[in-house]
Design an enzyme around this catalytic site. Sequence first.
Site, PDB file in Angstrom:
ATOM      1  N   THR A   1      -2.277   1.571  11.797  1.00 19.08           N
ATOM      2  CA  THR A   1      -3.634   1.824  11.296  1.00 19.08           C
ATOM      3  C   THR A   1      -4.509   2.564  12.311  1.00 19.08           C
ATOM      4  OG1 THR A   1      -3.417  -0.303  10.213  1.00 19.08           O
ATOM      5  CG2 THR A   1      -5.627   0.670  10.252  1.00 19.08           C
ATOM      6  N   GLU A   2      -5.294   3.553  11.815  1.00 20.12           N
ATOM      7  CA  GLU A   2      -6.265   4.201  12.708  1.00 20.12           C
ATOM      8  C   GLU A   2      -7.678   3.726  12.399  1.00 20.12           C
ATOM      9  OE1 GLU A   2      -6.799   8.470  12.402  1.00 20.12           O
ATOM     10  OE2 GLU A   2      -5.958   8.485  10.396  1.00 20.12           O
TER      11      GLU A   2
ATOM     12  N   TYR B   1       6.201  14.574  17.383  1.00 17.66           N
ATOM     13  CA  TYR B   1       7.283  14.953  16.468  1.00 17.66           C
ATOM     14  C   TYR B   1       7.733  16.369  16.807  1.00 17.66           C
ATOM     15  CZ  TYR B   1       4.641  11.376  13.849  1.00 17.66           C
ATOM     16  OH  TYR B   1       3.938  10.273  13.480  1.00 17.66           O
TER      17      TYR B   1
ATOM     18  N   GLU C   1      -2.867  13.673  26.627  1.00 18.49           N
ATOM     19  CA  GLU C   1      -3.964  14.526  26.158  1.00 18.49           C
ATOM     20  C   GLU C   1      -5.232  14.203  26.940  1.00 18.49           C
ATOM     21  OE1 GLU C   1      -3.557  13.476  21.978  1.00 18.49           O
ATOM     22  OE2 GLU C   1      -5.182  12.062  22.122  1.00 18.49           O
TER      23      GLU C   1
ATOM     24  N   GLN D   1       1.098   3.843   2.160  1.00 23.67           N
ATOM     25  CA  GLN D   1       1.749   4.069   3.462  1.00 23.67           C
ATOM     26  C   GLN D   1       2.838   3.032   3.725  1.00 23.67           C
ATOM     27  OE1 GLN D   1       0.864   6.282   6.226  1.00 23.67           O
ATOM     28  NE2 GLN D   1      -0.140   7.467   4.621  1.00 23.67           N
TER      29      GLN D   1
ATOM     30  N   LYS E   1      -0.081 -10.933  -3.229  1.00 22.62           N
ATOM     31  CA  LYS E   1       1.048 -10.227  -3.863  1.00 22.62           C
ATOM     32  C   LYS E   1       2.361 -10.999  -3.711  1.00 22.62           C
ATOM     33  CE  LYS E   1      -1.140  -6.474  -5.314  1.00 22.62           C
ATOM     34  NZ  LYS E   1      -1.237  -5.170  -4.659  1.00 22.62           N
TER      35      LYS E   1
ATOM     36  N   GLY F   1       0.835  -1.202   0.000  1.00 21.87           N
ATOM     37  CA  GLY F   1       0.000   0.000   0.000  1.00 21.87           C
ATOM     38  C   GLY F   1       0.870   1.252   0.000  1.00 21.87           C
TER      39      GLY F   1
ATOM     40  N   HIS G   1      -8.867  12.332  18.027  1.00 23.89           N
ATOM     41  CA  HIS G   1      -8.624  10.959  18.480  1.00 23.89           C
ATOM     42  C   HIS G   1      -9.868  10.373  19.134  1.00 23.89           C
ATOM     43  CE1 HIS G   1      -4.002  11.591  18.869  1.00 23.89           C
ATOM     44  NE2 HIS G   1      -4.366  11.316  17.638  1.00 23.89           N
TER      45      HIS G   1
END
Lengths: 290, 368
Positions: free
Chosen positions: A97-98, A159, A209, A20, A43, A18, A247
């Site tokens: 993955t989200e 980051y 958070e 990503q 594949k 893919g 999120h």
Amino acid sequence: MAIFIDKNTRVLVQGITGHQGTFHSKAMMDFGTNIVAGVTPGKNGVVVNGVKVYNDVKTAVDETGANASVVFVPAQFTKDAVLEAINAGIKLIVVVTEHVPSHDMVELLLYAKRNGVTVIGPNCPGIASPGVGKLGITPNSVLKPGKIGVVSRSGTLTYEIVNYITENGMGESTVLGIGGDKVPGTTFTDVLGMFEKDKDTSAIVMVGEIGGSAEEEAAEFIKKNVSKPVFAYIAGVYAPPGKRMGHAGAIISGEAGTAESKISAFKKAGVSVAALPSEIPVLLKNLYKT
Amino acid sequence: MVNLLEYQGKALFNRYGIPIPEGLLLINKAGIKDEIIHYPAVLKAQVPIGHRGTSGGVQTVKNGAELAEKLNSMQKASFGGFTPKAFLLERLVKHDKELYLSITLDRSKRSPVLIASQSGGVNIEDVPKEEINTFTLNQLEDLPIKIKQQIFALFDIKEVSRFGLYNLLDSMWSLYKGEDAELVEINPLAVSDDILTALDSKIIIDDDALFRHPYIKPDLGTNPLEIKAKKEGISFVKLDGDIGIIANGAGLTMSTIDQIALLGGKPGDFLDLGGTDDPEKVSKAISLVYESKPAVLLINIFGGVTKADTVAEGILLAIKKEKPAFKVVVRLRGFNEEKGRNLLRENGVEAFTDMTEAIHAAVTSVKS
């Protein structure tokens, strides 16, 4: 040294064909990660970034000795992909993955525990240990070898903070993103315990958070088990209650999950709390002066 | 999070075998023959809020005339900001006890928990801790008989209802797992003689699992801009202030909001672009914030792998299209960032490297 990974980590990328998967497997290799195989059903035989692709994890493990996996497959298929990796004997799985359903995560974590497997994520940047390797998507450009251990529920904000640390002449032992979802495979307390034992980590930075009680639990853990200095930043001080801030896990419901509660828990546990991301390197520098 | 309305939850209760009162779903009174209704009946406004009973959203009606009258007044009323579009008309269930049952995901245990209390009919948050019983469940197992026995003993109901309760608990557990629920709540669970009936339903479904439940529609909210954003796949929350915000990543967006507020500015929205450098998406996001008419727009992009020059192109594209009357301040980091910032500056857009400086510039421009 690093936590979770070392020079013997042989990485397989699930969903390598893919967009990503292809992009980030290249970045991981540039960072010095030993990527030995890719898996995408149907594949078999394709080569991505010089890495051979297999139809299934079992064959890939048998032929390459892979012992860790990074998962980029779409959310609908993530549960099956992780189960396949567990069944093939993989012991460390990073799920990038989200939007993975919470029930899938609850089930996966039960299987993982039964099989002695560590799952990190979902919806996370994964592990990055400068000089050792990277299983995830933290940009290489912000990372530099050093003594600071960073653990975070966030992506880009991590980051940003890591970049501040690096630009101020310090570096990181390991940067670990546990992800912003409701059901994370690895928690703050798991990682804090490992940083405490890791002889190459001298200080810990936590990025939390709003939502849930992971920070409060981490504060309790720090009080009892962590002797190294801990610094924290919490995002979402001005977030309105009842609204999900991006999120899945970042939502204030009633009294629970507010930034105020988390900051006060940290302060009680002796953690220095930064009001701004840019304060983190300032606090760290003060530590090294004394 | 998809919050089901009572009637939608009760349809699921019915499908999974949880007993509910006989009832009808009404839009209005047209076509309703009084002889098919068991009076007295209960008329319930279908709105996604708790406590609707205290504001007149649940009323008993004794005959057709009363039904017409109360329906008419409820149709015009607003409950917690929601005007009901549908009504449930149910048989009045006489009962001598109200109990509480729910299954929910406990985030810190990373497990489902079953909650049982003898104090039903009130908000569970208002029930004293010692009256709340919690049982941790294993997602991969059936509901253990031990837990069912304990709840039976706790509820102190007649022996003849034992297996009715056991079946009801099994049904709740199947519904929780089968529908990817984050919450399945029966409050109150009415006990009349030997019959158990779920008088109300509250069900929340995980919206990340909707691909498995195509008949459950995603909850788009009520704000028109939020609805539009959701359809575009953009994470957007409207706030009260006048500083428009676009950032990438939920944490960075929240942090941007916090820093604006710390400097005395008023954040106007939460817009998380995600990890994109698709100029089209950047442009759509700008148009969206443009519609909320901010005094200034702050774009904060920290792209480790994002192509900053492509993002800059998207920003300029949107500015050309929308010709905003407000100032646009951009903080841009990422691959080819220098090129991106120069491109912006050449076109008269303020561009920064540092986040704090950009936020400062945005806040001061509103104040002056």
